[in-house]
Design a protein around this motif. Structure first.
Motif, PDB file in Angstrom:
ATOM      1  N   VAL A 420       0.853  -1.190   0.000  1.00  0.00           N
ATOM      2  CA  VAL A 420       0.000   0.000   0.000  1.00  0.00           C
ATOM      3  C   VAL A 420       0.890   1.242   0.000  1.00  0.00           C
ATOM      4  O   VAL A 420       1.767   1.380   0.863  1.00  0.00           O
ATOM      5  N   PRO A 421       0.704   2.166  -0.929  1.00  0.00           N
ATOM      6  CA  PRO A 421       1.565   3.355  -0.977  1.00  0.00           C
ATOM      7  C   PRO A 421       1.230   4.327   0.148  1.00  0.00           C
ATOM      8  O   PRO A 421       0.107   4.340   0.669  1.00  0.00           O
ATOM      9  N   PRO A 422       2.182   5.162   0.536  1.00  0.00           N
ATOM     10  CA  PRO A 422       1.921   6.151   1.594  1.00  0.00           C
ATOM     11  C   PRO A 422       0.781   7.098   1.246  1.00  0.00           C
ATOM     12  O   PRO A 422       0.110   7.614   2.151  1.00  0.00           O
ATOM     13  N   SER A 423       0.543   7.336  -0.041  1.00  0.00           N
ATOM     14  CA  SER A 423      -0.537   8.251  -0.423  1.00  0.00           C
ATOM     15  C   SER A 423      -1.887   7.756   0.070  1.00  0.00           C
ATOM     16  O   SER A 423      -2.758   8.558   0.441  1.00  0.00           O
ATOM     17  N   ALA A 424      -2.078   6.428   0.105  1.00  0.00           N
ATOM     18  CA  ALA A 424      -3.348   5.888   0.589  1.00  0.00           C
ATOM     19  C   ALA A 424      -3.524   6.175   2.079  1.00  0.00           C
ATOM     20  O   ALA A 424      -4.636   6.449   2.548  1.00  0.00           O
ATOM     21  N   VAL A 425      -2.427   6.122   2.824  1.00  0.00           N
ATOM     22  CA  VAL A 425      -2.497   6.410   4.260  1.00  0.00           C
ATOM     23  C   VAL A 425      -2.778   7.896   4.477  1.00  0.00           C
ATOM     24  O   VAL A 425      -3.582   8.271   5.340  1.00  0.00           O
ATOM     25  N   ARG A 426      -2.129   8.740   3.683  1.00  0.00           N
ATOM     26  CA  ARG A 426      -2.387  10.180   3.807  1.00  0.00           C
ATOM     27  C   ARG A 426      -3.829  10.512   3.425  1.00  0.00           C
ATOM     28  O   ARG A 426      -4.482  11.347   4.073  1.00  0.00           O
ATOM     29  N   ASP A 427      -4.338   9.850   2.386  1.00  0.00           N
ATOM     30  CA  ASP A 427      -5.729  10.086   1.988  1.00  0.00           C
ATOM     31  C   ASP A 427      -6.692   9.668   3.095  1.00  0.00           C
ATOM     32  O   ASP A 427      -7.699  10.347   3.347  1.00  0.00           O
ATOM     33  N   LEU A 428      -6.381   8.555   3.749  1.00  0.00           N
ATOM     34  CA  LEU A 428      -7.244   8.105   4.845  1.00  0.00           C
ATOM     35  C   LEU A 428      -7.254   9.136   5.968  1.00  0.00           C
ATOM     36  O   LEU A 428      -8.314   9.438   6.540  1.00  0.00           O
ATOM     37  N   PHE A 429      -6.097   9.696   6.280  1.00  0.00           N
ATOM     38  CA  PHE A 429      -6.040  10.698   7.342  1.00  0.00           C
ATOM     39  C   PHE A 429      -6.873  11.920   6.965  1.00  0.00           C
ATOM     40  O   PHE A 429      -7.584  12.488   7.810  1.00  0.00           O
ATOM     41  N   GLY A 430      -6.809  12.318   5.699  1.00  0.00           N
ATOM     42  CA  GLY A 430      -7.642  13.435   5.261  1.00  0.00           C
ATOM     43  C   GLY A 430      -9.120  13.120   5.394  1.00  0.00           C
ATOM     44  O   GLY A 430      -9.920  13.983   5.804  1.00  0.00           O
ATOM     45  N   THR A 431      -9.493  11.882   5.076  1.00  0.00           N
ATOM     46  CA  THR A 431     -10.895  11.472   5.217  1.00  0.00           C
ATOM     47  C   THR A 431     -11.326  11.504   6.674  1.00  0.00           C
ATOM     48  O   THR A 431     -12.450  11.907   7.000  1.00  0.00           O
ATOM     49  N   VAL A 432     -10.439  11.070   7.563  1.00  0.00           N
ATOM     50  CA  VAL A 432     -10.748  11.088   8.999  1.00  0.00           C
ATOM     51  C   VAL A 432     -11.017  12.522   9.455  1.00  0.00           C
ATOM     52  O   VAL A 432     -11.984  12.791  10.184  1.00  0.00           O
ATOM     53  N   LEU A 433     -10.178  13.449   9.014  1.00  0.00           N
ATOM     54  CA  LEU A 433     -10.370  14.848   9.411  1.00  0.00           C
ATOM     55  C   LEU A 433     -11.660  15.408   8.826  1.00  0.00           C
ATOM     56  O   LEU A 433     -12.421  16.104   9.520  1.00  0.00           O
ATOM     57  N   ASP A 434     -11.917  15.113   7.552  1.00  0.00           N
ATOM     58  CA  ASP A 434     -13.128  15.636   6.906  1.00  0.00           C
ATOM     59  C   ASP A 434     -14.394  15.081   7.553  1.00  0.00           C
ATOM     60  O   ASP A 434     -15.397  15.792   7.682  1.00  0.00           O
ATOM     61  N   ALA A 435     -14.338  13.801   7.951  1.00  0.00           N
ATOM     62  CA  ALA A 435     -15.530  13.167   8.517  1.00  0.00           C
ATOM     63  C   ALA A 435     -15.666  13.421  10.010  1.00  0.00           C
ATOM     64  O   ALA A 435     -16.672  13.034  10.609  1.00  0.00           O
ATOM     65  N   GLY A 436     -14.658  14.041  10.619  1.00  0.00           N
ATOM     66  CA  GLY A 436     -14.705  14.249  12.061  1.00  0.00           C
ATOM     67  C   GLY A 436     -14.715  12.933  12.821  1.00  0.00           C
ATOM     68  O   GLY A 436     -15.343  12.813  13.878  1.00  0.00           O
ATOM     69  N   ALA A 437     -14.008  11.935  12.283  1.00  0.00           N
ATOM     70  CA  ALA A 437     -14.013  10.597  12.879  1.00  0.00           C
ATOM     71  C   ALA A 437     -13.011  10.505  14.023  1.00  0.00           C
ATOM     72  O   ALA A 437     -12.076  11.310  14.139  1.00  0.00           O
ATOM     73  N   THR A 438     -13.223   9.501  14.867  1.00  0.00           N
ATOM     74  CA  THR A 438     -12.318   9.251  15.979  1.00  0.00           C
ATOM     75  C   THR A 438     -11.027   8.590  15.514  1.00  0.00           C
ATOM     76  O   THR A 438      -9.943   8.876  16.022  1.00  0.00           O
ATOM     77  N   LYS A 439     -11.148   7.718  14.530  1.00  0.00           N
ATOM     78  CA  LYS A 439      -9.990   6.943  14.083  1.00  0.00           C
ATOM     79  C   LYS A 439     -10.195   6.519  12.642  1.00  0.00           C
ATOM     80  O   LYS A 439     -11.329   6.369  12.175  1.00  0.00           O
ATOM     81  N   GLY A 440      -9.076   6.305  11.951  1.00  0.00           N
ATOM     82  CA  GLY A 440      -9.108   5.731  10.614  1.00  0.00           C
ATOM     83  C   GLY A 440      -8.439   4.372  10.630  1.00  0.00           C
ATOM     84  O   GLY A 440      -7.378   4.199  11.242  1.00  0.00           O
ATOM     85  N   ILE A 441      -9.060   3.391   9.981  1.00  0.00           N
ATOM     86  CA  ILE A 441      -8.528   2.032   9.943  1.00  0.00           C
ATOM     87  C   ILE A 441      -8.329   1.642   8.485  1.00  0.00           C
ATOM     88  O   ILE A 441      -9.267   1.716   7.684  1.00  0.00           O
TER      89      ILE A 441
END
Length: 487
Positions: A420-441
């Motif tokens: 899995v490339p680092p870009s996918a992890v960075r995208d997940l973190f952005g999604t977590v922030l946008d969704a106001g989520a507690t955690k990204g998995i």
């Protein structure tokens, strides 16, 4: 008025008891000093890892089985030793006849000696030949055993170089078992390798807080005629223990990366555990008091003999450290060791080629979606809003109903064979922030690189690679395996 004998004795006690107090204080200070040098002592030792070729036994020679007395031919009989003296110049009557009889007897004895010598030599040659055959057979067995041992070492080294899960785990387990510890430190440690992510998970048993002297010093109390302990302030006790735990963690990283002779580990997860007894229940508990994840590149930047261990693990590695270790207050590991334990993975995959469990890499996106949803449900999460991505991944929002530790989770799953490339992890973190989520998995059937782990450090992200996914499936009784077919 002169002093009584008892008065003399009492007057002699203070200097002696004062010296005792000073000695006990010095012992406590020496103990604290040694605890503060755990890391520096490790840095003084050259760590380079085991060259597996050095484990090969030297060829052994079979010992000679031939008697030294049999190595050379034995000298045969000499006629001169048998021939009788001839008659002199003045020969008496019958002397010639008597000489001839003696000569005939000598010839018979010489012939018998020659025959015995030949028989003895034949027996000697047979013994030598038999001994040589035995020695050659013993040498053959020794050579075979040496060749087999060398072949095992070569196969082991190839397995380590090829990042075999069991071989690499064994290599580092042996390396860490050789680490010398103070006598009162526990020696238990477990190692598990995740080849998909070139990650080594280490579970290291720590000494509990009692390893730090509870006494700051000792003093002599004249009124009680006794040496009394001066208790160490609780804050100082806690700080000293945290300093020790941080040193042990950094020392472990130093030993692991230094022992990686074959370059198979890019990321290390360190979980420091303490085995103790839960007083309310009397049961044995193993709380995690420190957990961190470190990449090789992060670790290479450290100057270990100049840093503050606690500041390093807390701020540089974003480690979770128990704030009240004396109360065994646990922290949540960044990776549960069971998810990387090679024994668990071997048990899951022992008959992977002939069992009926589905190979996740051969599932359709719909089937993979059902498996992930089933897993999340069995883990106690409520899944919502499943959406299949264009890259073969699955996105959903899951809710953990537990108070305090629960919340809203963004879950992404990648049915991939490549890292899995680092870009996918960075995208997940952005999604977590946008969704106001507690955690990204982020769940994948493959693995993650060190850059991804480094980015996830200190962020509300959990990365679950193929090994951890299989372990979770096994734990929650979901049949699954990951078999990469040769193309």
């Amino acid at each position: 008025m002169g002093r009584t004998v008892e008065g003399h004795a009492r007057s002699d006690r203070p200097p002696g008891r004062t010296a005792e107090a000073a000695q006990r204080t010095a012992a406590v200070e020496e103990r604290v000093r040694k605890l503060g040098e755990i890391l520096s002592d490790a840095l003084a030792i050259d760590v380079h890892g085991t060259d597996l070729q050095t484990l090969k036994r030297a060829p052994r020679r079979a010992p000679p089985t031939t008697s030294p007395s049999d190595l050379q031919p034995h000298p045969g009989p000499v006629w001169e030793a048998f021939v009788p003296h001839p008659p002199g110049r003045f020969r008496w009557w019958g002397a010639e006849r008597r000489y001839n009889r003696r000569l005939a007897c000598a010839e018979d004895r010489f012939a018998e000696a020659i025959e015995r010598h030949w028989a003895s030599e034949e027996s000697r040659r047979e013994r030598v030949a038999r001994a040589l055959r035995d020695q050659l057979e013993q040498q053959r067995r020794l050579d075979e055993a040496t060749a087999e041992q060398h072949a095992r070492i070569d196969a082991y080294q190839r397995a380590v170089e090829n990042r075999d899960r069991t071989a690499v785990s064994r290599y580092f387990q042996k390396a860490l078992e050789r680490v010398a510890e103070p006598l009162d430190f526990p020696r238990r440690r477990r190692v598990g390798y995740v080849p998909e992510s070139t990650l080594l998970a280490v579970e290291w048993d720590l000494p509990d807080v009692s390893v730090v002297p509870a006494e700051a010093s000792y003093r002599y109390d004249r009124s009680l005629d006794a040496v009394l302990a001066v208790p160490r302030p609780e804050k100082e006790l806690r700080l000293l223990y945290q300093q020790l735990v941080a040193q042990i963690a950094l020392r472990a990283l130093h030993l692991i990366f230094g022992s990686d002779r074959y370059g198979v580990v890019d990321t290390v997860v360190f979980n420091g555990m303490v085995e103790s007894v839960d007083l309310p229940t009397g049961q044995t508990v193993r709380p995690c008091l420190i957990t961190l994840r470190a990449t090789r590149e992060q670790f290479k930047a450290l100057v270990l003999d100049q840093l503050d261990p606690v500041a390093c693990v807390r701020h540089y590695f974003s480690a979770e450290v128990s704030r009240h270790p004396e109360e065994l207050q646990p922290v949540e590991p960044v990776l549960e060791f069971d998810l990387a334990d090679p024994r668990t993975i071997e048990a899951v995959d022992v008959i992977s080629e002939i069992d009926s469990r589905p190979n996740l890499l051969e599932l359709s996106p719909e089937s993979f979606e059902h498996l992930v949803q089933n897993l999340l449900t069995r883990m106690g999460l409520e899944t919502r809003l499943f959406r299949r991505g264009t890259d073969g991944g699955i996105d959903c929002v899951a809710y953990d109903p537990r108070p305090i530790t629960g919340g809203k989770f963004v879950v992404q799953a990648k049915l991939w064979t490549r890292t899995v490339p680092p870009s996918a992890v960075r995208d997940l973190f952005g999604t977590v922030l946008d969704a106001g989520a507690t955690k990204g998995i982020l769940i994948t059937t493959s693995g993650f690189g060190p850059t991804s782990y480094q980015f996830a450090t200190g962020k509300p992200l959990q990365l679950i690679d193929g090994t951890a996914l299989l372990s979770l499936c096994h734990h929650h009784k979901i049949p699954a395996r990951i078999i990469r077919r040769a193309s």
